[in-house]
Design a protein around this motif. Structure first.
Motif, PDB file in Angstrom:
ATOM      1  N   ASN A 204      -1.011  39.331 -40.862  1.00 29.76           N
ATOM      2  CA  ASN A 204      -2.340  39.165 -41.405  1.00 29.76           C
ATOM      3  C   ASN A 204      -2.746  37.716 -41.574  1.00 29.76           C
ATOM      4  O   ASN A 204      -3.921  37.386 -41.582  1.00 29.76           O
ATOM      5  CB  ASN A 204      -2.441  39.873 -42.761  1.00 29.76           C
ATOM      6  CG  ASN A 204      -2.546  41.376 -42.601  1.00 29.76           C
ATOM      7  OD1 ASN A 204      -2.932  41.849 -41.546  1.00 29.76           O
ATOM      8  ND2 ASN A 204      -2.197  42.108 -43.622  1.00 29.76           N
ATOM      9  N   THR A 298      -4.419  54.394 -36.906  1.00 34.98           N
ATOM     10  CA  THR A 298      -5.032  53.218 -37.523  1.00 34.98           C
ATOM     11  C   THR A 298      -4.326  51.940 -37.092  1.00 34.98           C
ATOM     12  O   THR A 298      -4.961  50.924 -36.792  1.00 34.98           O
ATOM     13  CB  THR A 298      -4.994  53.337 -39.059  1.00 34.98           C
ATOM     14  OG1 THR A 298      -5.674  54.525 -39.451  1.00 34.98           O
ATOM     15  CG2 THR A 298      -5.666  52.146 -39.705  1.00 34.98           C
ATOM     16  N   GLU A 302      -5.931  48.774 -35.070  1.00 35.80           N
ATOM     17  CA  GLU A 302      -5.832  47.379 -35.512  1.00 35.80           C
ATOM     18  C   GLU A 302      -5.320  46.476 -34.398  1.00 35.80           C
ATOM     19  O   GLU A 302      -5.821  45.371 -34.181  1.00 35.80           O
ATOM     20  CB  GLU A 302      -4.904  47.282 -36.726  1.00 35.80           C
ATOM     21  CG  GLU A 302      -5.473  47.872 -37.999  1.00 35.80           C
ATOM     22  CD  GLU A 302      -4.492  47.766 -39.147  1.00 35.80           C
ATOM     23  OE1 GLU A 302      -3.678  46.830 -39.146  1.00 35.80           O
ATOM     24  OE2 GLU A 302      -4.546  48.616 -40.042  1.00 35.80           O
ATOM     25  N   THR A 303      -4.284  46.951 -33.688  1.00 39.43           N
ATOM     26  CA  THR A 303      -3.729  46.167 -32.576  1.00 39.43           C
ATOM     27  C   THR A 303      -4.778  45.940 -31.504  1.00 39.43           C
ATOM     28  O   THR A 303      -4.911  44.835 -30.952  1.00 39.43           O
ATOM     29  CB  THR A 303      -2.501  46.877 -31.977  1.00 39.43           C
ATOM     30  OG1 THR A 303      -1.497  47.011 -32.991  1.00 39.43           O
ATOM     31  CG2 THR A 303      -1.930  46.102 -30.807  1.00 39.43           C
ATOM     32  N   GLU A 306      -7.084  43.248 -32.529  1.00 36.49           N
ATOM     33  CA  GLU A 306      -6.467  41.924 -32.484  1.00 36.49           C
ATOM     34  C   GLU A 306      -6.529  41.312 -31.090  1.00 36.49           C
ATOM     35  O   GLU A 306      -6.727  40.108 -30.937  1.00 36.49           O
ATOM     36  CB  GLU A 306      -5.006  42.010 -32.916  1.00 36.49           C
ATOM     37  CG  GLU A 306      -4.802  42.281 -34.400  1.00 36.49           C
ATOM     38  CD  GLU A 306      -3.335  42.394 -34.741  1.00 36.49           C
ATOM     39  OE1 GLU A 306      -2.504  41.891 -33.955  1.00 36.49           O
ATOM     40  OE2 GLU A 306      -3.003  42.997 -35.773  1.00 36.49           O
ATOM     41  N   ALA A 337      -7.547  51.358 -45.289  1.00 36.94           N
ATOM     42  CA  ALA A 337      -7.580  51.084 -43.850  1.00 36.94           C
ATOM     43  C   ALA A 337      -8.858  50.347 -43.461  1.00 36.94           C
ATOM     44  O   ALA A 337      -8.836  49.419 -42.661  1.00 36.94           O
ATOM     45  CB  ALA A 337      -7.470  52.388 -43.069  1.00 36.94           C
ATOM     46  N   LYS A 340      -8.633  46.731 -44.561  1.00 36.60           N
ATOM     47  CA  LYS A 340      -7.740  45.966 -43.690  1.00 36.60           C
ATOM     48  C   LYS A 340      -8.414  45.642 -42.362  1.00 36.60           C
ATOM     49  O   LYS A 340      -8.340  44.518 -41.860  1.00 36.60           O
ATOM     50  CB  LYS A 340      -6.468  46.782 -43.459  1.00 36.60           C
ATOM     51  CG  LYS A 340      -5.309  45.967 -42.904  1.00 36.60           C
ATOM     52  CD  LYS A 340      -4.050  46.791 -42.922  1.00 36.60           C
ATOM     53  CE  LYS A 340      -2.860  45.968 -42.450  1.00 36.60           C
ATOM     54  NZ  LYS A 340      -1.626  46.752 -42.417  1.00 36.60           N
ATOM     55  N   LEU A 341      -9.097  46.633 -41.801  1.00 33.99           N
ATOM     56  CA  LEU A 341      -9.765  46.420 -40.526  1.00 33.99           C
ATOM     57  C   LEU A 341     -10.919  45.435 -40.647  1.00 33.99           C
ATOM     58  O   LEU A 341     -11.101  44.564 -39.795  1.00 33.99           O
ATOM     59  CB  LEU A 341     -10.278  47.758 -39.982  1.00 33.99           C
ATOM     60  CG  LEU A 341      -9.196  48.687 -39.437  1.00 33.99           C
ATOM     61  CD1 LEU A 341      -9.775  50.062 -39.168  1.00 33.99           C
ATOM     62  CD2 LEU A 341      -8.592  48.123 -38.167  1.00 33.99           C
ATOM     63  N   PHE A 344      -9.656  41.817 -40.880  1.00 29.81           N
ATOM     64  CA  PHE A 344      -9.299  41.209 -39.601  1.00 29.81           C
ATOM     65  C   PHE A 344     -10.535  41.049 -38.736  1.00 29.81           C
ATOM     66  O   PHE A 344     -10.795  40.009 -38.156  1.00 29.81           O
ATOM     67  CB  PHE A 344      -8.271  42.063 -38.854  1.00 29.81           C
ATOM     68  CG  PHE A 344      -7.973  41.482 -37.498  1.00 29.81           C
ATOM     69  CD1 PHE A 344      -7.065  40.450 -37.374  1.00 29.81           C
ATOM     70  CD2 PHE A 344      -8.658  41.896 -36.372  1.00 29.81           C
ATOM     71  CE1 PHE A 344      -6.828  39.862 -36.150  1.00 29.81           C
ATOM     72  CE2 PHE A 344      -8.422  41.321 -35.143  1.00 29.81           C
ATOM     73  CZ  PHE A 344      -7.503  40.312 -35.040  1.00 29.81           C
ATOM     74  N   SER A 345     -11.312  42.123 -38.655  1.00 34.95           N
ATOM     75  CA  SER A 345     -12.375  42.142 -37.647  1.00 34.95           C
ATOM     76  C   SER A 345     -13.460  41.131 -37.940  1.00 34.95           C
ATOM     77  O   SER A 345     -14.065  40.583 -37.029  1.00 34.95           O
ATOM     78  CB  SER A 345     -12.972  43.533 -37.547  1.00 34.95           C
ATOM     79  OG  SER A 345     -13.588  43.883 -38.761  1.00 34.95           O
TER      80      SER A 345
END
Length: 560
Positions: A204, A298, A302-303, A306, A337, A340-341, A344-345
């Motif tokens: 992260n 999920t 996420e991968t 990325e 979830a 978290k997404l 990152f996003s």
């Protein structure tokens, strides 16, 4: 998806007592006459392996001692390679030492494992050794310093293992141990780093590097065959929703992002169209729930986010998130979830692509009702709690050190501090009340903000100096607490000698109050408080020498 060292499924969601170390358990069971799971070793061999782990743990004075030690251990396993590798303790020793073995030892293991490849791929312990063996063979086959005939041997064995697994893909994809070896094939071919638990936890906070690399055609062809076989599988729609196969896809996607962008696009499109957004399902919200209710799915999503290109990233957002974020965020089962997404996003994505950063901060301020310029510090505080301005006023926070901050809110602040123009948040930190700032930097999550502030290449030296001066009078308190000492170290490492001496002068005043605490003792030792009290000039010369050595090592790494 985090990979455990024994390939066993992860434990429950509740925190458990810390397990005894492997070595302690090995000693314990050895005394009871239990000589490891798997193949049975005699008592003498078992105790020998336990002693080997003890010696290895203590370390070696030089590389030559280590080389002799490793050679002696592998002499003891001659003609017993498979038997030792199928034992719980023997496997650990062989796997641990194989990277340091000479070529003849590696060749010996190659030959021994070739005879019983099918059962060993699915063996709970030997599969670890096979993974290590595959990694060593692949690495040595690409070693420019080795002779061609030696490299050919290692290349041949790497191809043999990878083709065997490819030919038996249906059997090993669903097998917990075989599945991990297939992942190792992908990882080694694409030269991806090993994903141990610690690295997974750091994901992260680190940039995801997806620079293309060139791999030898003979490895690229095998990787392409794996990719094509999996793409055409009748069970492809099921792969994202199983823990084993989702993790396999994640590693494959990361590998393709390094060396085959064209095939990566096919995978992202197929996963989106056939696994996550089925045409037969008219209710997009139900589809999203299915993804977010599945941890494996999920993690795969996420991968994808990325490593996706900006174009595919937009498609992922449109198909899996747009129009449903609020509903998903309000459900207890999907809230984390989504957080978290989004973390990152949005923030991480803006940082990684160096795009839309100002717009992101602007929209963020609007969403948290902190649009006006006089609410910069409020925006920082709102983010740390992940609440809007009105809610923040209701909370009336008095002690940031003990306050429960929001993980994803603080991560967003960390990312913003590494934006190209983080001036609003730099000013927000500098305008914050000193006692609140000290509390924030002494908080378990807030302490990480100092790392970003002190290391961001877009925050100038003057801004760092302003923070160092602002915190004068708080350094004893910071140094004496668990998380404050983290912040102290980050600040200390960024200081020049002038500021270090100012801090030292502050610390030596009634130093017993902080230097005798658990964490204060560690800081006092690292900064050599006793030497400073005894002789400032000697301390200064000593510190300058240390700084020069650090800079020399840094330069050596740059030119390697």
């Amino acid at each position: 998806m985090e990979e455990t060292n024994n390939h066993d499924p992860p434990g429950g969601k509740y925190k458990r007592k810390r397990k005894k170390t492997f070595l302690k358990n090995a000693r314990k069971y050895g005394k009871k006459g239990c000589y490891g799971r798997g193949s049975q070793l005699d008592a003498e061999t078992y105790q020998y392996f336990v002693r080997i782990m003890e010696v290895y743990r203590e370390g070696f004075e030089n590389d030559e001692d280590k080389r002799i030690f490793v050679n002696n251990v592998f002499q003891q396993t001659e003609s017993e390679e498979v038997k030792c590798s199928c034992n719980q303790v023997g496997c650990r020793v062989v796997e641990m030492l194989l990277p340091f073995a000479n070529d003849l030892v590696v060749e010996r293991y190659m030959e021994a494992f070739s005879e019983e490849l099918r059962p060993l791929c699915a063996d709970r312990f030997a599969s670890h050794v096979l993974e290590a063996l595959l990694g060593e063979c692949c690495k040595r086959s690409l070693d420019k310093d080795k002779e061609d005939d030696i490299k050919e041997k290692f290349k041949g064995y790497t191809l043999k293992i990878s083709k065997f697994l490819l030919n038996n893909l249906e059997d090993y994809v669903w097998d917990v141990y075989g599945n991990h070896i297939i992942r190792s094939v992908f990882r080694n071919f694409a030269q991806l780093p090993s994903e141990d638990v610690k690295q997974a936890k750091k994901k992260n906070s680190q940039d995801v590097k997806t620079e293309s690399i060139e791999i030898p055609h003979y490895y690229a062809e095998i990787l392409q065959e794996y990719s094509e076989r999996l793409l055409t599988w009748p069970q492809f729609k099921e792969l994202p929703y199983s823990e084993l196969t989702s993790a396999l896809l994640q590693i494959l996607l990361r590998a393709l992002s390094k060396c085959d962008k064209k095939t990566l696009k096919k995978y992202i499109k197929k996963i989106l169209d056939e696994c996550f957004c089925k045409d037969s399902e008219p209710d997009r919200y139900t589809q999203c729930l299915e993804i977010f209710m599945s941890k494996p799915a999920t993690m795969l999503l996420e991968t994808m986010m990325e490593i996706a290109s900006p174009k595919h990233y937009t498609q992922i957002y449109a198909k899996c998130l747009k129009g449903n974020i609020r509903d998903l965020a309000e459900r207890q089962s999907t809230n984390f979830a989504v957080q978290k997404l989004l973390t990152f996003s949005l923030a991480e994505g803006c940082k990684r692509f160096a795009a839309k950063q100002g717009l992101f901060v602007q929209f963020l301020a609007t969403a948290l009702h902190c649009e006006s310029d006089d609410k910069q510090t409020d925006l920082l505080k709102c983010l740390c709690k992940f609440v809007n301005y009105e809610k923040l006023q209701e909370l009336k926070i008095e002690n940031y050190e003990k306050e429960k901050l929001n993980l994803h809110g603080t991560l967003i602040v960390q990312n913003i501090l590494e934006f190209n123009k983080p001036i609003k948040f730099v000013n927000a930190i500098l305008d914050m009340d000193t006692s609140d700032l000290k509390g924030l930097f002494s908080n378990t999550m807030g302490s990480h903000l100092v790392d970003s502030y002190m290391t961001s290449k877009f925050i100038g030296e003057k801004s760092r100096e302003k923070l160092i001066r602002k915190l004068q009078g708080t350094y004893q308190d910071l140094a004496s607490t668990k998380y404050g000492s983290r912040s102290f170290e980050a600040i200390w490492n960024a200081c020049n000698m002038k500021f270090k001496m100012n801090i030292m002068d502050e610390l030596v005043y009634k130093d017993a109050a902080w230097s005798n605490t658990e964490h204060g003792k560690i800081i006092a030792s690292k900064i050599d408080l006793m030497l400073y009290k005894r002789n400032k000039e000697e301390w200064k010369n000593s510190s300058n020498n240390v700084n020069k050595l650090k800079e020399l090592r840094r330069m050596e790494k740059l030119f390697k």
